[in-house]
Enzyme design. Structure first.
Site, PDB file in Angstrom:
ATOM      1  N   ASP A 148      -4.754   4.733   6.070  1.00 17.51           N
ATOM      2  CA  ASP A 148      -5.389   5.868   6.736  1.00 17.51           C
ATOM      3  C   ASP A 148      -6.356   5.336   7.804  1.00 17.51           C
ATOM      4  O   ASP A 148      -5.946   5.110   8.942  1.00 17.51           O
ATOM      5  CB  ASP A 148      -6.089   6.708   5.659  1.00 17.51           C
ATOM      6  CG  ASP A 148      -6.733   7.972   6.193  1.00 17.51           C
ATOM      7  OD1 ASP A 148      -6.357   8.433   7.288  1.00 17.51           O
ATOM      8  OD2 ASP A 148      -7.622   8.507   5.514  1.00 17.51           O
TER       9      ASP A 148
ATOM     10  N   LYS B  55      -0.833   6.322   8.896  1.00 13.15           N
ATOM     11  CA  LYS B  55      -1.393   7.403   9.721  1.00 13.15           C
ATOM     12  C   LYS B  55      -2.023   6.775  10.960  1.00 13.15           C
ATOM     13  O   LYS B  55      -3.244   6.602  11.010  1.00 13.15           O
ATOM     14  CB  LYS B  55      -2.486   8.143   8.946  1.00 13.15           C
ATOM     15  CG  LYS B  55      -2.010   9.033   7.812  1.00 13.15           C
ATOM     16  CD  LYS B  55      -3.244   9.681   7.173  1.00 13.15           C
ATOM     17  CE  LYS B  55      -2.891  10.800   6.232  1.00 13.15           C
ATOM     18  NZ  LYS B  55      -4.113  11.319   5.539  1.00 13.15           N
TER      19      LYS B  55
ATOM     20  N   PHE C  48      -3.280  15.636   5.022  1.00 10.29           N
ATOM     21  CA  PHE C  48      -3.396  14.986   3.718  1.00 10.29           C
ATOM     22  C   PHE C  48      -2.059  15.098   2.994  1.00 10.29           C
ATOM     23  O   PHE C  48      -1.510  16.186   2.833  1.00 10.29           O
ATOM     24  CB  PHE C  48      -4.517  15.613   2.885  1.00 10.29           C
ATOM     25  CG  PHE C  48      -5.002  14.683   1.826  1.00 10.29           C
ATOM     26  CD1 PHE C  48      -5.951  13.713   2.120  1.00 10.29           C
ATOM     27  CD2 PHE C  48      -4.473  14.734   0.546  1.00 10.29           C
ATOM     28  CE1 PHE C  48      -6.379  12.816   1.147  1.00 10.29           C
ATOM     29  CE2 PHE C  48      -4.895  13.846  -0.430  1.00 10.29           C
ATOM     30  CZ  PHE C  48      -5.853  12.888  -0.129  1.00 10.29           C
ATOM     31  N   VAL C  49      -1.533  13.962   2.553  1.00 13.73           N
ATOM     32  CA  VAL C  49      -0.240  13.953   1.876  1.00 13.73           C
ATOM     33  C   VAL C  49      -0.403  13.533   0.417  1.00 13.73           C
ATOM     34  O   VAL C  49      -1.344  12.821   0.065  1.00 13.73           O
ATOM     35  CB  VAL C  49       0.774  13.039   2.604  1.00 13.73           C
ATOM     36  CG1 VAL C  49       1.117  13.609   3.977  1.00 13.73           C
ATOM     37  CG2 VAL C  49       0.245  11.621   2.730  1.00 13.73           C
TER      38      VAL C  49
ATOM     39  N   GLU D 221       0.837  -1.212   0.000  1.00 14.72           N
ATOM     40  CA  GLU D 221       0.000   0.000   0.000  1.00 14.72           C
ATOM     41  C   GLU D 221       0.867   1.255   0.000  1.00 14.72           C
ATOM     42  O   GLU D 221       1.960   1.249   0.567  1.00 14.72           O
ATOM     43  CB  GLU D 221      -0.835   0.027   1.290  1.00 14.72           C
ATOM     44  CG  GLU D 221      -2.296  -0.330   1.135  1.00 14.72           C
ATOM     45  CD  GLU D 221      -3.131   0.780   0.509  1.00 14.72           C
ATOM     46  OE1 GLU D 221      -2.559   1.668  -0.162  1.00 14.72           O
ATOM     47  OE2 GLU D 221      -4.356   0.747   0.681  1.00 14.72           O
TER      48      GLU D 221
HETATM   49  P1  IMP Z   1      -8.062   3.772   4.258  1.00 21.80           P
HETATM   50  O1  IMP Z   1      -8.818   4.884   4.966  1.00 21.80           O
HETATM   51  O2  IMP Z   1      -6.961   3.205   5.140  1.00 21.80           O
HETATM   52  O3  IMP Z   1      -8.996   2.722   3.769  1.00 21.80           O
HETATM   53  O4  IMP Z   1      -7.332   4.434   3.035  1.00 21.80           O
HETATM   54  C1  IMP Z   1      -7.974   4.480   1.827  1.00 21.80           C
HETATM   55  C2  IMP Z   1      -7.202   5.166   0.764  1.00 21.80           C
HETATM   56  O5  IMP Z   1      -7.364   6.559   0.946  1.00 21.80           O
HETATM   57  C3  IMP Z   1      -5.706   4.976   0.671  1.00 21.80           C
HETATM   58  O6  IMP Z   1      -5.320   3.805   0.018  1.00 21.80           O
HETATM   59  C4  IMP Z   1      -5.360   6.192  -0.170  1.00 21.80           C
HETATM   60  O7  IMP Z   1      -5.602   5.929  -1.530  1.00 21.80           O
HETATM   61  C5  IMP Z   1      -6.346   7.222   0.321  1.00 21.80           C
HETATM   62  N1  IMP Z   1      -5.721   8.147   1.273  1.00 21.80           N
HETATM   63  C6  IMP Z   1      -5.869   8.206   2.600  1.00 21.80           C
HETATM   64  N2  IMP Z   1      -5.155   9.200   3.140  1.00 21.80           N
HETATM   65  C7  IMP Z   1      -4.526   9.790   2.102  1.00 21.80           C
HETATM   66  C8  IMP Z   1      -3.604  10.895   1.996  1.00 21.80           C
HETATM   67  O8  IMP Z   1      -3.212  11.564   2.974  1.00 21.80           O
HETATM   68  N3  IMP Z   1      -3.175  11.195   0.742  1.00 21.80           N
HETATM   69  C9  IMP Z   1      -3.565  10.522  -0.366  1.00 21.80           C
HETATM   70  N4  IMP Z   1      -4.413   9.474  -0.307  1.00 21.80           N
HETATM   71  C10 IMP Z   1      -4.884   9.124   0.916  1.00 21.80           C
END
Ligand code: IMP
Ligand code: MG
Length: 184
Positions: free
Chosen positions: A111, A139, A160-161, A107
């Site tokens: 997040d 995160k 947000f990155v 991954e």
């Molecule tokens: P999850 O919330 O762990 O399911 O993350 C879902 C997806 O959100 C990640 O695979 C990223 O594609 C996107 N994402 C979450 N946080 C960020 C960020 O800070 N920058 C860019 N994409 C993010």
């Protein structure tokens, strides 16, 4: 393309540098060494989570001193949030049979932890010998489910990155470093 059309296409918000390219590459190289030691004697299957994994996957593969196989999965949509295992579209199916294999999910960023958790649950049904998560960025302050990340490049805050594969509205992915978005 005329400049006005380009400007419309580009909704770039300002950002500041968070992780320079050389720091990322040094860390990826360390992760590659560690994974190579841990999986010595086996042929793991790397399963990249599109699209955010692309740069990390490319650099991590090169840092592995192991034979590996490579597959990709694409979550159907992040817009509505991935709600169930069935929302994860497995691009073109897998060329490798995952049964009995050592699987590493790759991954770009974890997040809330939902995507990776759903993917682990989905792939477990294929009865791999083992399944672990590798992420460039984590995160930990944003996790909403318990998620087991075995290999993590960097822990970052809740900002947000973007860059190094990660997008905001599909842009910034081609930046070779990681930045943090700023308010306009
Ligand atoms: P999850 O919330 O762990 O399911 O993350 C879902 C997806 O959100 C990640 O695979 C990223 O594609 C996107 N994402 C979450 N946080 C960020 C960020 O800070 N920058 C860019 N994409 C993010
Ligand atoms: Mg995205």
């Amino acid at each position: 393309m005329p400049n006005s059309a380009l400007a419309k296409l580009s909704r770039l918000r300002p950002f500041e540098l968070l992780l320079p390219q050389d720091q990322i590459l040094r860390r990826v190289s360390e992760m590659g060494d560690q994974i190579s030691r841990d999986y010595a004697g086996s042929i793991p299957v790397l399963v990249g989570v599109l699209k955010g994994c692309v740069m990390f996957m490319a650099d991590l593969m090169k840092a592995l001193k192991l034979p590996v196989e490579v597959e990709f999965v694409a979550p159907a949509s992040y817009r509505e949030g991935v709600r169930s295992e069935d929302d994860l579209v497995l691009m073109g199916g897998f060329s490798s049979r995952l049964h009995g294999r050592h699987v590493l999910i790759v991954e770009g960023i974890v997040d809330s932890g939902r995507t990776v958790t759903l993917l682990v649950n989905r792939l477990r049904k294929l009865e791999p010998a083992s399944i672990e998560v590798v992420t460039l960025l984590d995160k930990p302050g944003s996790h909403r489910v318990k998620v087991d990340v075995k290999y993590r490049g960097f822990s970052v805050g809740n900002d947000f990155v973007i860059g190094y594969g990660l997008d905001n509205t599909q842009q910034y992915r081609n930046l070779p470093f990681v930045g943090r978005l700023k308010e306009r």
